[in-house]
Design a protein around this motif. Sequence first.
Motif, PDB file in Angstrom:
ATOM      1  N   ASP A   1     -20.039 -25.128  36.858  1.00 24.84           N
ATOM      2  CA  ASP A   1     -20.477 -25.114  38.250  1.00 24.84           C
ATOM      3  C   ASP A   1     -19.316 -24.926  39.221  1.00 24.84           C
TER       4      ASP A   1
ATOM      5  N   ASP B   1     -30.863 -26.864  24.717  1.00 22.55           N
ATOM      6  CA  ASP B   1     -31.420 -25.525  24.547  1.00 22.55           C
ATOM      7  C   ASP B   1     -32.026 -25.383  23.154  1.00 22.55           C
TER       8      ASP B   1
ATOM      9  N   ASN C   1     -39.377 -33.770  27.084  1.00 18.76           N
ATOM     10  CA  ASN C   1     -38.015 -33.391  27.466  1.00 18.76           C
ATOM     11  C   ASN C   1     -37.143 -33.448  26.211  1.00 18.76           C
TER      12      ASN C   1
ATOM     13  N   ARG D   1     -23.017 -28.053  33.134  1.00 18.07           N
ATOM     14  CA  ARG D   1     -24.176 -27.341  32.598  1.00 18.07           C
ATOM     15  C   ARG D   1     -25.452 -28.100  32.926  1.00 18.07           C
ATOM     16  N   THR D   2     -26.572 -27.429  32.737  1.00 17.74           N
ATOM     17  CA  THR D   2     -27.858 -28.067  32.967  1.00 17.74           C
ATOM     18  C   THR D   2     -28.076 -29.162  31.940  1.00 17.74           C
ATOM     19  N   LEU D   3     -28.629 -30.284  32.378  1.00 19.89           N
ATOM     20  CA  LEU D   3     -28.905 -31.393  31.462  1.00 19.89           C
ATOM     21  C   LEU D   3     -30.156 -31.093  30.649  1.00 19.89           C
ATOM     22  N   GLN D   4     -29.980 -30.299  29.626  1.00 22.04           N
ATOM     23  CA  GLN D   4     -31.097 -29.981  28.748  1.00 22.04           C
ATOM     24  C   GLN D   4     -30.564 -29.552  27.382  1.00 22.04           C
TER      25      GLN D   4
ATOM     26  N   CYS E   1     -22.937 -31.655  28.484  1.00 25.23           N
ATOM     27  CA  CYS E   1     -23.618 -30.825  29.484  1.00 25.23           C
ATOM     28  C   CYS E   1     -23.358 -31.362  30.890  1.00 25.23           C
TER      29      CYS E   1
END
Length: 398
Positions: A396, A339, A269, A334-337, A329
Amino acid sequence: MTPASDARPLALLAAVPHRFFFLSGVSSLALAALWWAWTLVARTGYAAPPAAVAPTALHAFLMVYGFAPFFMFGFLFTAGPRWLGVEPPASGAWRPAGVAAAVAVLSMLPLQFAPAWATQVAAGVYALAWAVLLLRFVSLIRASTVADKVHARLVALALAAGCAGVAVFAIAGPAAHAVVRLLGVWMFLLPVFVIVCHRMIPFFTANVVPFVTSFRPWWLLAAMVAAPVAHGLVEAAGLAAWSFVVDLPVAVLMIAVTVRWGIVQSLANRLLAMLHLGFVWFGTGFALYAVSSLAERFGANGLGLAPMHTLTIGFASSLLMAMVTRVTCGHTGRTLQADSVTWRLFLLLQVAAVARVGAELVPVPGALALAGALYAASFVPWAVKYAPLYWRPRGDGR
């Protein structure tokens, strides 16, 4: 749902603490990185920026005090109330001091065109604003009825040391560099980062990685906080040749903790891996300090500033990029990642850390300029990427 009228950029920045403080932080970080890269490149034969205050002294001040506190206060006024089970502070409680702090720090580079005392005045304003913000956070701690307030109290103590360091710089300027560094690096910056690491890295890892349990006993927190404080005091006492007594056991323990926290499993991850890889530098920095101390103990040359930059660029800067990316994020919908762009910039930061440490160990012409340019090349695009998220509505729709 947020009313459309409250989703205007200035309204968002004025009402949501992490938005204002994080924008201030990325702005001051980007400017400081570009200025220092310019300063280092100029040493190879180009025109240098104006320097009312000695560039090395101002660089040390800005790297320790110039941007990290903004991210810290933004985090503490956002996640802190959740830790403490209290209502977040009203915008009027933090906004005046926050604006004063941001203006003071962002003015320091333009003030290099003015007399040196102007920068010290800006530092004085910053110290007063910092003190007000710290008191706001302390009031949250005092209002809390939760049983566990250990992390919050330790962070408050470290922030008090940092505020004192800024005040000393305001009063004495570069002449007090040793005290400013002791308070800033060893009593403030590193303690805050390890406190947050102890609370957050095991928690995040256990939630994401199967078969890794959260490991954060109180004795470990005590050791992690005591390590930089003890080293700083030994160094301040003029006993750097004996600091291995502190550094060596800390290095062994922190490397063992790195493994226990699941660094290998975290690599699947990217966002989690950024936290773990950043933490690797903490044990590495103390290992280099142990080597340097032992070398001096037996009459050889130490490693200069290599261990210091291992902890400041490698550890603190890497953790800052990782943690701010995650919080940004999460709190902007936003997506917890991480990029691909963020991940590559993080890897470039690791190269910058290696380059800076290498420039100290094997000094060659242009090595420092290269390291400074790599640092700016990693953080400036990162700041440009994430800054707009702070004045835009959540992704979101919340």
